[in-house]
Design a protein around this motif. Structure first.
Motif, short mmCIF file in Angstrom:
data_model
loop_
_atom_site.label_atom_id
_atom_site.label_comp_id
_atom_site.label_asym_id
_atom_site.label_seq_id
_atom_site.Cartn_x
_atom_site.Cartn_y
_atom_site.Cartn_z
N ARG A 69 0.86 -1.18 0.00
CA ARG A 69 0.00 0.00 0.00
C ARG A 69 0.90 1.24 0.00
NH1 ARG A 69 0.05 1.38 5.58
NH2 ARG A 69 0.56 -0.42 6.81
N SER A 70 0.35 2.32 -0.48
CA SER A 70 1.11 3.56 -0.49
C SER A 70 1.20 4.11 0.93
CB SER A 70 0.41 4.61 -1.36
OG SER A 70 0.41 4.18 -2.68
N GLN A 72 2.59 7.49 3.25
CA GLN A 72 3.05 8.87 3.23
C GLN A 72 4.44 8.95 3.86
OE1 GLN A 72 1.28 10.72 1.53
NE2 GLN A 72 1.64 12.83 2.07
#
Length: 84
Positions: A69-70, A72
């Motif tokens: 998953r991306s 931040q």
């Protein structure tokens, strides 16, 4: 023209001679010479195989784990724009 041909031939002979000088056989201690001193804290003298095999820190394993998953990125105080 003959000088260039002689120079190229001499270069090829040098390369062939350098390629032939690398022998592929086990390392052996020099006859009549004492082995190197035992390292401080070592209980036994390491073998040639142990000395020439890199440890995990010298050759770390590659991680091919893909991001699932991306995420931040955390702010980085040292990520400054280029000067100018």
């Amino acid at each position: 023209m003959a000088k260039a041909l002689a120079l190229m031939t001499a270069g090829a002979v040098c390369v062939a001679a350098l390629g032939a000088c690398g022998k592929r056989e086990d390392l052996k201690p020099v006859a009549g010479q004492a082995p190197p001193p035992l390292a401080v804290g070592a209980k036994t003298q390491p073998t040639t195989e142990e000395l020439t095999t890199p440890d995990a820190q010298a050759r770390p394993a590659r991680s091919d784990e893909l991001l699932k998953r991306s995420e931040q990125r955390e702010p980085d105080d040292f990520d400054l724009p280029p000067p100018g």
